[in-house]
Motif scaffolding. Sequence first.
Motif, short mmCIF file in Angstrom:
data_model
loop_
_atom_site.label_atom_id
_atom_site.label_comp_id
_atom_site.label_asym_id
_atom_site.label_seq_id
_atom_site.Cartn_x
_atom_site.Cartn_y
_atom_site.Cartn_z
N ALA A 1 -1.49 -15.81 -2.78
CA ALA A 1 -2.14 -14.91 -1.85
C ALA A 1 -1.25 -13.71 -1.53
O ALA A 1 -1.72 -12.57 -1.48
CB ALA A 1 -2.52 -15.65 -0.57
N LEU A 2 0.04 -13.96 -1.29
CA LEU A 2 0.95 -12.85 -1.00
C LEU A 2 1.01 -11.87 -2.17
O LEU A 2 1.08 -10.65 -1.97
CB LEU A 2 2.35 -13.38 -0.68
CG LEU A 2 2.56 -13.94 0.72
CD1 LEU A 2 4.00 -14.45 0.86
CD2 LEU A 2 2.26 -12.91 1.80
N ALA A 3 0.99 -12.39 -3.39
CA ALA A 3 1.00 -11.50 -4.55
C ALA A 3 -0.23 -10.61 -4.57
O ALA A 3 -0.15 -9.41 -4.91
CB ALA A 3 1.09 -12.32 -5.84
N GLU A 4 -1.38 -11.16 -4.21
CA GLU A 4 -2.61 -10.36 -4.16
C GLU A 4 -2.57 -9.36 -3.00
O GLU A 4 -3.01 -8.22 -3.13
CB GLU A 4 -3.83 -11.28 -4.00
CG GLU A 4 -4.10 -12.20 -5.17
CD GLU A 4 -4.60 -11.45 -6.39
OE1 GLU A 4 -5.24 -10.40 -6.21
OE2 GLU A 4 -4.35 -11.94 -7.51
N LEU A 5 -2.04 -9.81 -1.88
CA LEU A 5 -2.07 -9.00 -0.66
C LEU A 5 -1.03 -7.89 -0.65
O LEU A 5 -1.26 -6.80 -0.12
CB LEU A 5 -1.86 -9.90 0.56
CG LEU A 5 -3.01 -10.85 0.89
CD1 LEU A 5 -2.50 -12.02 1.72
CD2 LEU A 5 -4.10 -10.10 1.66
N ALA A 6 0.14 -8.17 -1.19
CA ALA A 6 1.26 -7.23 -1.05
C ALA A 6 1.92 -6.86 -2.37
O ALA A 6 2.86 -6.08 -2.37
CB ALA A 6 2.30 -7.81 -0.10
N GLY A 7 1.45 -7.41 -3.49
CA GLY A 7 2.10 -7.17 -4.77
C GLY A 7 1.53 -6.02 -5.56
O GLY A 7 2.07 -5.67 -6.62
N GLY A 8 0.46 -5.41 -5.08
CA GLY A 8 -0.16 -4.31 -5.81
C GLY A 8 0.34 -2.95 -5.36
O GLY A 8 1.26 -2.85 -4.53
N PRO A 9 -0.28 -1.88 -5.87
CA PRO A 9 0.17 -0.53 -5.50
C PRO A 9 -0.08 -0.19 -4.04
O PRO A 9 0.61 0.67 -3.48
CB PRO A 9 -0.64 0.38 -6.43
CG PRO A 9 -1.80 -0.45 -6.89
CD PRO A 9 -1.32 -1.86 -6.91
N GLU A 10 -1.05 -0.84 -3.43
CA GLU A 10 -1.32 -0.68 -2.00
C GLU A 10 -1.52 -2.06 -1.39
O GLU A 10 -2.15 -2.92 -1.99
CB GLU A 10 -2.59 0.16 -1.76
CG GLU A 10 -2.54 1.58 -2.28
CD GLU A 10 -1.69 2.48 -1.39
OE1 GLU A 10 -1.41 2.10 -0.23
OE2 GLU A 10 -1.30 3.56 -1.87
N PRO A 11 -1.00 -2.30 -0.19
CA PRO A 11 -1.23 -3.61 0.43
C PRO A 11 -2.68 -3.74 0.88
O PRO A 11 -3.31 -2.76 1.28
CB PRO A 11 -0.28 -3.60 1.63
CG PRO A 11 -0.12 -2.15 1.97
CD PRO A 11 -0.20 -1.40 0.67
N LEU A 12 -3.20 -4.95 0.82
CA LEU A 12 -4.56 -5.21 1.28
C LEU A 12 -4.61 -5.48 2.78
O LEU A 12 -5.69 -5.54 3.35
CB LEU A 12 -5.16 -6.40 0.53
CG LEU A 12 -5.21 -6.29 -1.00
CD1 LEU A 12 -5.93 -7.49 -1.59
CD2 LEU A 12 -5.87 -4.99 -1.43
N HIS B 1 10.64 -10.47 -3.05
CA HIS B 1 10.41 -10.80 -4.48
C HIS B 1 9.27 -9.97 -5.05
O HIS B 1 9.24 -9.68 -6.25
CB HIS B 1 10.11 -12.29 -4.61
CG HIS B 1 9.87 -12.74 -6.02
ND1 HIS B 1 10.87 -12.80 -6.96
CD2 HIS B 1 8.72 -13.13 -6.65
CE1 HIS B 1 10.36 -13.22 -8.12
NE2 HIS B 1 9.06 -13.42 -7.95
N LEU B 2 8.34 -9.56 -4.20
CA LEU B 2 7.21 -8.73 -4.62
C LEU B 2 7.53 -7.23 -4.55
O LEU B 2 6.64 -6.41 -4.78
CB LEU B 2 5.99 -9.04 -3.75
CG LEU B 2 5.43 -10.46 -3.87
CD1 LEU B 2 4.38 -10.71 -2.78
CD2 LEU B 2 4.84 -10.69 -5.26
N GLY B 3 8.76 -6.89 -4.22
CA GLY B 3 9.15 -5.48 -4.16
C GLY B 3 9.06 -4.86 -2.81
O GLY B 3 9.29 -3.64 -2.67
N VAL B 4 8.76 -5.65 -1.79
CA VAL B 4 8.71 -5.13 -0.42
C VAL B 4 10.14 -5.03 0.10
O VAL B 4 10.94 -5.97 -0.09
CB VAL B 4 7.85 -6.03 0.48
CG1 VAL B 4 7.91 -5.57 1.93
CG2 VAL B 4 6.40 -6.04 -0.03
N GLU B 5 10.47 -3.95 0.77
CA GLU B 5 11.82 -3.72 1.25
C GLU B 5 11.97 -4.21 2.69
O GLU B 5 11.09 -3.99 3.52
CB GLU B 5 12.18 -2.24 1.19
CG GLU B 5 12.20 -1.67 -0.23
CD GLU B 5 12.55 -0.20 -0.23
OE1 GLU B 5 13.01 0.30 0.82
OE2 GLU B 5 12.34 0.45 -1.27
#
Length: 375
Positions: free
Chosen positions: A316-327, A370-374
């Motif tokens: 779920a975190l990958a879907e929510l925060a792993g893309g070009p824009e957060p959901l 891990h998903l690239g969030v700082e």
Amino acid sequence: MRLLHSSGTPLHVSYCTNVHPAEDLDGIIAQFDAYAVPIRDRLGADVLGLGLWLAAPVAAALAADPALRARLRGELTARGLEVVTVNGFPYRSFQDPVVKHAVYHPDWTTRERLTYTLDLARVLADLLPDDAARGSVSTLPLAWRDPWDAAMAGQAARRLDELAAGLADVESATGRVVRVAFEPEPGCVVETTEQAIAHLADADHDRLGVCVDLAHLACAWEKPADALGALRDAGLPVVKVQLSAALETAEPEALREYVEPRFLHQTRTPAGEAADDLDEALDRRLPGPWRVHYHVPLHVSPSAPLAATTPLLREALAELAGGPEPLCDHFDVETYTWGVLPAALRPQTPGQLADGIADELDFVRAELRHLGVEA
């Protein structure tokens, strides 16, 4: 904590204070010192986010008194704490010895639920940090499923129209946007993503949306990509995410030590067989595997043959925060069951509870990094 998505969008990560029993303002402020400040210190965070829970009486008092709201904001700021989201699901008495079905009352057919939720929105509008884009209030998924009929559905729809109008009034009066998020949960009128889409189809999607609780999603045996894709296609916003993990096992007898009297632990199988509480599921000997609505700490795995639905949380975190824009930009850790865990796993002191919550938040921070969030 505030983290930064690669798109430049701030992500607010908090922990939900419904794990604490205080229901008056002095008690709430005292819990900041007992838990929130030590958690912030353990994380080395400049600011710690709280998913604040306010019982209905204190919410009403704060909503009626600007001076009280100013005091609460000052107490938060002085301790390096901030609030962008409020948990408006439990009305009051959430840490009583027995809660069970009482948590679903009053429901969305009643004026009491509407008044409480708008009180929370008014309070939150004054607590929001100046640079926060918006606030969120999570709430119950209309009602427990029984009784429910067309007349009740019509009454709830009217309440939601009144809610949207009230939120517009809050924005007009304060200049702050507050959205309300309905939280699908097993056993309720809105249990699944599909039901959320159906029941909120005619709602004001600018102000009303969904709170995705990841333990609830797991218990419905839904896949995060499918659920989030369906919400996106329906134009229904993910206003808030509750970071939680449920219990899972193919050997249900191992769950007996988790039977306890305070909360409901709805149990579901992938075939759709269901029980409203864990003791009922054990008595009925439902075929495994089971997923059980029992929020377990995010950072540790139960002993085999039990497991947590942490892999689904990662998906779920990958879907929510792993893309070009957060959901979504509001993420609230909601493990409210620390006090009813089996005795060997249960914190015995405030310091141990603070350590456990800090470990959960650190786990979430690492997963988002891990998903690239700082950080």
